[in-house]
Design a protein around this motif. Structure first.
Motif, PDB file in Angstrom:
ATOM      1  N   ALA A 190      17.136  11.830  -3.620  1.00 45.70           N
ATOM      2  CA  ALA A 190      17.613  13.019  -4.309  1.00 45.70           C
ATOM      3  C   ALA A 190      16.932  14.243  -3.703  1.00 45.70           C
ATOM      4  O   ALA A 190      15.770  14.177  -3.293  1.00 45.70           O
ATOM      5  CB  ALA A 190      17.330  12.947  -5.806  1.00 45.70           C
ATOM      6  N   ALA A 191      17.665  15.347  -3.646  1.00 44.81           N
ATOM      7  CA  ALA A 191      17.131  16.589  -3.082  1.00 44.81           C
ATOM      8  C   ALA A 191      16.319  17.334  -4.128  1.00 44.81           C
ATOM      9  O   ALA A 191      16.565  18.506  -4.435  1.00 44.81           O
ATOM     10  CB  ALA A 191      18.267  17.453  -2.549  1.00 44.81           C
ATOM     11  N   GLU A 192      15.319  16.654  -4.684  1.00 43.78           N
ATOM     12  CA  GLU A 192      14.429  17.212  -5.695  1.00 43.78           C
ATOM     13  C   GLU A 192      12.997  16.876  -5.307  1.00 43.78           C
ATOM     14  O   GLU A 192      12.758  16.021  -4.445  1.00 43.78           O
ATOM     15  CB  GLU A 192      14.778  16.635  -7.077  1.00 43.78           C
ATOM     16  N   PRO A 193      12.008  17.547  -5.914  1.00 48.44           N
ATOM     17  CA  PRO A 193      10.622  17.257  -5.560  1.00 48.44           C
ATOM     18  C   PRO A 193      10.293  15.778  -5.701  1.00 48.44           C
ATOM     19  O   PRO A 193      10.732  15.108  -6.638  1.00 48.44           O
ATOM     20  CB  PRO A 193       9.813  18.122  -6.549  1.00 48.44           C
ATOM     21  N   ARG A 194       9.504  15.280  -4.774  1.00 48.63           N
ATOM     22  CA  ARG A 194       9.138  13.870  -4.772  1.00 48.63           C
ATOM     23  C   ARG A 194       8.088  13.579  -5.831  1.00 48.63           C
ATOM     24  O   ARG A 194       7.418  14.473  -6.347  1.00 48.63           O
ATOM     25  CB  ARG A 194       8.589  13.468  -3.405  1.00 48.63           C
ATOM     26  N   TYR A 195       7.926  12.299  -6.085  1.00 47.95           N
ATOM     27  CA  TYR A 195       6.870  11.870  -6.999  1.00 47.95           C
ATOM     28  C   TYR A 195       5.510  12.054  -6.334  1.00 47.95           C
ATOM     29  O   TYR A 195       5.318  11.710  -5.161  1.00 47.95           O
ATOM     30  CB  TYR A 195       7.078  10.394  -7.363  1.00 47.95           C
ATOM     31  N   GLN A 196       4.568  12.606  -7.085  1.00 52.33           N
ATOM     32  CA  GLN A 196       3.202  12.794  -6.617  1.00 52.33           C
ATOM     33  C   GLN A 196       2.252  12.131  -7.605  1.00 52.33           C
ATOM     34  O   GLN A 196       2.251  12.496  -8.787  1.00 52.33           O
ATOM     35  CB  GLN A 196       2.858  14.284  -6.497  1.00 52.33           C
ATOM     36  N   PRO A 197       1.467  11.134  -7.185  1.00 51.11           N
ATOM     37  CA  PRO A 197       0.518  10.515  -8.114  1.00 51.11           C
ATOM     38  C   PRO A 197      -0.414  11.547  -8.729  1.00 51.11           C
ATOM     39  O   PRO A 197      -1.061  12.323  -8.031  1.00 51.11           O
ATOM     40  CB  PRO A 197      -0.250   9.526  -7.219  1.00 51.11           C
ATOM     41  N   GLY A 198      -0.446  11.588 -10.036  1.00 50.99           N
ATOM     42  CA  GLY A 198      -1.257  12.565 -10.735  1.00 50.99           C
ATOM     43  C   GLY A 198      -0.638  13.943 -10.793  1.00 50.99           C
ATOM     44  O   GLY A 198      -1.238  14.863 -11.344  1.00 50.99           O
ATOM     45  N   GLY A 199       0.560  14.101 -10.243  1.00 53.98           N
ATOM     46  CA  GLY A 199       1.222  15.400 -10.235  1.00 53.98           C
ATOM     47  C   GLY A 199       2.623  15.302 -10.779  1.00 53.98           C
ATOM     48  O   GLY A 199       2.844  14.917 -11.931  1.00 53.98           O
ATOM     49  N   ALA A 200       3.596  15.660  -9.936  1.00 53.09           N
ATOM     50  CA  ALA A 200       4.989  15.666 -10.364  1.00 53.09           C
ATOM     51  C   ALA A 200       5.455  14.258 -10.704  1.00 53.09           C
ATOM     52  O   ALA A 200       5.144  13.291  -9.994  1.00 53.09           O
ATOM     53  CB  ALA A 200       5.871  16.262  -9.267  1.00 53.09           C
ATOM     54  N   ALA A 201       6.198  14.150 -11.803  1.00 52.85           N
ATOM     55  CA  ALA A 201       6.730  12.850 -12.214  1.00 52.85           C
ATOM     56  C   ALA A 201       7.904  12.464 -11.334  1.00 52.85           C
ATOM     57  O   ALA A 201       8.573  13.313 -10.738  1.00 52.85           O
ATOM     58  CB  ALA A 201       7.165  12.897 -13.683  1.00 52.85           C
ATOM     59  N   GLY A 202       8.148  11.159 -11.258  1.00 56.01           N
ATOM     60  CA  GLY A 202       9.289  10.671 -10.521  1.00 56.01           C
ATOM     61  C   GLY A 202      10.558  10.742 -11.357  1.00 56.01           C
ATOM     62  O   GLY A 202      10.551  11.178 -12.513  1.00 56.01           O
ATOM     63  N   ILE A 203      11.670  10.319 -10.764  1.00 57.69           N
ATOM     64  CA  ILE A 203      12.966  10.374 -11.431  1.00 57.69           C
ATOM     65  C   ILE A 203      13.557   8.979 -11.472  1.00 57.69           C
ATOM     66  O   ILE A 203      13.475   8.220 -10.492  1.00 57.69           O
ATOM     67  CB  ILE A 203      13.933  11.323 -10.704  1.00 57.69           C
ATOM     68  N   GLY A 204      14.146   8.642 -12.607  1.00 51.70           N
ATOM     69  CA  GLY A 204      14.890   7.400 -12.749  1.00 51.70           C
ATOM     70  C   GLY A 204      16.180   7.673 -13.491  1.00 51.70           C
ATOM     71  O   GLY A 204      16.231   8.535 -14.385  1.00 51.70           O
ATOM     72  N   TRP A 205      17.236   6.969 -13.133  1.00 46.88           N
ATOM     73  CA  TRP A 205      18.537   7.160 -13.768  1.00 46.88           C
ATOM     74  C   TRP A 205      18.906   5.902 -14.554  1.00 46.88           C
ATOM     75  O   TRP A 205      18.810   4.773 -14.023  1.00 46.88           O
ATOM     76  CB  TRP A 205      19.620   7.436 -12.727  1.00 46.88           C
ATOM     77  N   VAL A 206      19.290   6.073 -15.792  1.00 49.57           N
ATOM     78  CA  VAL A 206      19.717   4.967 -16.643  1.00 49.57           C
ATOM     79  C   VAL A 206      21.016   5.369 -17.334  1.00 49.57           C
ATOM     80  O   VAL A 206      21.397   6.545 -17.348  1.00 49.57           O
ATOM     81  CB  VAL A 206      18.645   4.607 -17.699  1.00 49.57           C
ATOM     82  N   LEU A 207      21.676   4.400 -17.911  1.00 45.71           N
ATOM     83  CA  LEU A 207      22.884   4.693 -18.687  1.00 45.71           C
ATOM     84  C   LEU A 207      22.508   5.372 -20.006  1.00 45.71           C
ATOM     85  O   LEU A 207      21.388   5.191 -20.498  1.00 45.71           O
ATOM     86  CB  LEU A 207      23.657   3.412 -18.951  1.00 45.71           C
ATOM     87  N   PRO A 208      23.387   6.166 -20.590  1.00 48.18           N
ATOM     88  CA  PRO A 208      23.063   6.849 -21.858  1.00 48.18           C
ATOM     89  C   PRO A 208      22.624   5.890 -22.956  1.00 48.18           C
ATOM     90  O   PRO A 208      21.699   6.210 -23.716  1.00 48.18           O
ATOM     91  CB  PRO A 208      24.374   7.561 -22.216  1.00 48.18           C
ATOM     92  N   ALA A 209      23.252   4.716 -23.066  1.00 51.19           N
ATOM     93  CA  ALA A 209      22.860   3.762 -24.098  1.00 51.19           C
ATOM     94  C   ALA A 209      21.437   3.255 -23.880  1.00 51.19           C
ATOM     95  O   ALA A 209      20.677   3.044 -24.830  1.00 51.19           O
ATOM     96  CB  ALA A 209      23.843   2.588 -24.125  1.00 51.19           C
TER      97      ALA A 209
END
Length: 790
Positions: A190-209
């Motif tokens: 994804a064209a968003e900031p990467r995960y940084q340990p102790g810093g920026a959180a990562g991204i995960g995609w799940v279904l709405p349910a």
């Protein structure tokens, strides 16, 4: 001018084969350069490539629940919206590793704007499309049989930090503290900031349910804005915050932040491939000019006849210039058109790079600049060759009166006397006639091999970070942090670590920021290991720490402070001075090399109450870090935070495939140069071959002599090219390492079998390329060759 054009047309009809070769050679050179440009753009702009392919959003707004994000579509300058998506902050665990992840509810069909690019595995599936894809399993212990597990797609950087792959099951702790099990269905960019340990959180995609089951109403919103003009980003952010209300906006992420996050990779890859680009351009220019120069030399007899019937030197020069410029333009047009229309259909990484190249920065300038530059180079080389053609004397027999080769040496005569095969002796004599005539073809053919060897050095260096990380400053594969106050004591932790059989050594450590002299910046002061068991740093200059107040440092720190090995360094830590003696320079991949490392005992002299903040684990040879992490997680439960040591090779992973494709492009340029040299050699030695036939050499011996000459020339070029390439590659990699702060000494030579394969491939390629010209030349009759005496 009319006579010149008519002669050019007649010459084209008489030498269609040679003209076709010049056109195809020019087209091949242009195609190679354009493919190289596509590869450079593909590797040096990873964020831009992902942004373009995913139709990324320039702005991401993370808001609290209840914000009216639909009103953003009416803001002037907003082209499209991505979302809004419900989000929640979670903690994800896998194999003992733990990372903060923001789960984002996404539909079963990926969105058109801000679309995640699935790299491995698959996207989310709706509940009726796969078993258990929308259900979530609660687990209090994380063990036991898992049924009806929900699915999640993890962003690539956080998946790497968690050692999570498609098919793995991860443990997710929601806002209420309840654990859940999710199956990783895929990983995506994804064209968003990467995960940084102790810093920026990562991204995960799940279904709405799935998100509803984990968060149960405790969610926020994320919405992406794709702008009509990226330059209006700051203004649009202000408008969007005003529309939503400042109290509703929790965080704003702009595209510049994400690009800057990957900027180090862009600069490093760009610097590395810029060298290859310049070298490939030079090699291609030499190949194209060589093909044209060979054709001019092959028409010296025709030029002499033109001079004899009244053509002026200017007319001859203009004729060759017009003719070869037309060939160059036709070849450039063919090569450019072929890449534009068929480049994306090439299998492998080259085709992928060509497919996305048109959306990357610099595509238009390269598509115009490379052909125009090639035409100018060809025009310059053609002008030189045409000027030489204009100086040909109008006496055809003069060429035959000049010696074409040096006399047979005493060594050659002795070799023939002891029954050495004539093809070998004469092939050696044809390959190395005179010093000047030998160096030029060998140097031209060696240039692509130099670049190929440099590429192999870069490949081997990247592979060294994977296969032998201890030699690259990555001796500890894992770091363990005890979660306080629930975590174990130091004694209990050391006992737990000692129970895992694949751990070879445990080194307690602590890191802190230190002010440099003058208090103009900060560096990282690291205490790692003890005086009795020091940490095995990769020392490339000086020696390792062996006494009190001794330390080693990275190249970045030495450059920052302007010091050398052997100097004393004073810094300030927590308001107290710390003076250390630099006894060595290490390879330091972290923090740009601005790290000074001593023992934990040395730091305790300043602060006796200092406790280890983490433990660095050195594993036994052949041990799998993932298996060790899993064993630690089982032994210590959820009281340990286990992280894999960051490896610079992860950031440069796209370069590996590009280097392989670049080697193929350089091999194509080398093949064009080789064919030119073989054709020129056969043409220039036409009188010698006629004489050899007259004294009784069989067609097979003549063909073997031509093949031997080509093989020996390629062998000499391969030996010179690999030797120069090893020296140049080592210097380039070490220079890049020093400029990045890691430090010189990281260059790794390719294995000997790989170098022998390159040399053997060059020789076999030359032999195969010379087989057809040798067969045709050997079958020619004496009467067909009489004209070559002129």
């Amino acid at each position: 001018m009319r006579a010149t054009l008519r002669w050019a047309q007649a010459d084209f009809r008489a030498h269609r084969g040679e003209a076709l070769f010049v056109v195809l050679a020019s087209a091949g050179v242009i195609a190679s350069l354009l493919l190289a440009g596509a590869l450079f753009g593909y590797a040096a702009n990873p964020w831009q490539r992902v942004f373009n392919q995913s139709h990324g959003a320039h702005i991401w707004l993370h808001t609290r629940a209840g914000a009216d994000t639909g009103a953003l579509s009416g803001v002037d300058g907003v082209e499209a919206l991505s979302g809004p998506y419900r989000t929640t902050a979670t903690t994800v665990e896998s194999r003992g590793a733990r990372a903060g992840v923001t789960l984002r509810a996404a539909p079963a069909e990926p969105p058109q704007t801000g679309r995640p690019l699935v790299g491995s595995g698959s996207w989310l599936t709706a509940p009726d499309e796969g078993p258990g894809s929308g259900a979530v399993s609660r687990s209090g212990s994380g063990s036991g049989t898992v049924s009806g597990v929900g699915s999640v797609v993890l962003e690539t950087s956080v998946a790497r930090a968690l050692w999570a792959e498609p098919g793995d099951t991860v443990r997710v702790t929601g806002p209420d503290g309840a654990p859940h099990l999710l199956r990783v269905s895929g990983t995506a960019d994804a064209a968003e900031p990467r995960y940084q340990p102790g810093g920026a959180a990562g991204i995960g995609w799940v279904l709405p349910a799935t998100l509803e089951e984990i968060a149960r109403g405790d969610t926020g919103l994320s919405v992406g804005l794709r702008l009509e003009d990226p330059g209006d980003t700051d203004f649009i952010v202000q408008r969007a915050v005003t529309v939503l209300g400042a109290d509703r906006v929790a965080e704003v992420t702009k595209w510049q932040q994400a690009r800057a996050d990957a900027g180090g990779d862009d600069r490093l890859l760009g610097a590395m491939f810029a060298v290859f680009g310049l070298g490939a351009l030079l090699a291609a220019a030499l190949a194209a000019s060589g093909a044209i120069g060979a054709r001019v030399r092959g028409q010296l007899r025709d030029i002499a006849v033109l001079k004899a019937i009244g053509f002026t030197p200017g007319q001859v020069a203009r004729g060759f210039l017009v003719q070869h410029l037309a060939f160059a333009l036709l070849g450039v047009a063919l090569g450019t058109t072929a890449i534009a229309l068929l480049g994306a259909r090439i299998p492998g990484r080259i085709g992928v790079a060509a497919a996305v190249w048109h959306d990357l920065p610099g595509h238009t300038s390269l598509m115009i600049g490379i052909p125009v530059g090639a035409v100018l180079l060809i025009a310059a080389s053609t002008g030189l060759s045409a000027w030489r053609a204009g100086r040909v004397p109008p006496v055809p027999v003069a060429r035959a009166a000049l010696p074409s080769a040096a006399p047979m040496t005493a060594l050659g005569k002795r070799a023939l006397g002891v029954r050495v095969p004539p093809a070998l002796v004469l092939g050696w004599r044809a390959a190395f006639p005179r010093r000047g005539r030998t160096l030029v073809p060998v140097a031209r053919l060696a240039l692509p091999l130099v670049l190929i060897t440099v590429a192999l050095v870069a490949w081997s260096t990247l592979d060294q970070f994977r296969s032998r990380p201890a030699q690259m400053g990555l001796a500890a594969a894992l770091t363990v942090r005890a979660e306080q106050p629930a975590g174990p004591s130091d004694a209990e932790l050391e006992k737990t670590l000692a129970a895992v059989p694949d751990i070879e050594a445990v080194h307690p450590g602590a890191e802190m920021a230190a002010l440099v002299p003058g208090q103009t910046g900060t560096i990282t002061l690291r205490g790692l290991g003890t005086a009795r068991q020091p940490y095995p740093s990769a020392v490339v200059e000086g020696r390792a720490v062996a006494g009190p107040d001794e330390a080693v440092a990275g190249q970045g720190l030495l450059d920052l402070l302007g010091v050398r090995v052997g100097d004393w360094v004073r810094m300030t830590v927590g308001g107290r001075p710390q003076i250390l003696h630099l006894v060595g320079r290490t390879i330091e991949p972290e923090s740009g090399g601005r790290v000074i490392t001593t023992t934990l005992d040395a730091l305790r002299e300043r602060d006796p109450q200092l406790r280890p903040a983490y433990h660095a684990l050195v594993l036994r040879e052949g041990a799998d870090p993932r298996a060790v992490s899993g064993a630690l997680a089982t032994a210590a439960g959820a009281t340990l935070e286990i992280r894999e040591t960051p490896n610079p090779a992860d950031r440069l992973e796209p370069a590996r495939g590009v280097i392989g494709a670049l080697i193929a492009v350089l091999a194509l340029i080398g093949l064009i140069e080789l064919l030119t040299l073989i054709g020129t050699g056969v043409r220039d030695r036409g009188r010698d071959l006629l004489a050899l036939k007259a004294i009784g050499l069989t067609p097979r011996q003549i063909g073997a002599m031509i093949v031997t000459a080509a093989g020996l020339t390629a062998l000499a070029a391969a030996l010179v090219g690999t030797a120069v390439g090893l020296l140049s590659g080592t210097w380039l990699v070490d220079t890049q390492g020093a400029s990045s702060g890691i430090g010189a000494g990281i260059a790794q030579l390719p294995p000997l079998p790989v170098l022998l394969t390159v040399i053997a491939g060059a020789v076999l390629g030359a032999v195969a390329a010379a087989a057809l010209p040798a067969t045709r030349t050997a079958r020619r009759r004496l009467a067909d060759s009489l004209s070559e005496t002129l």
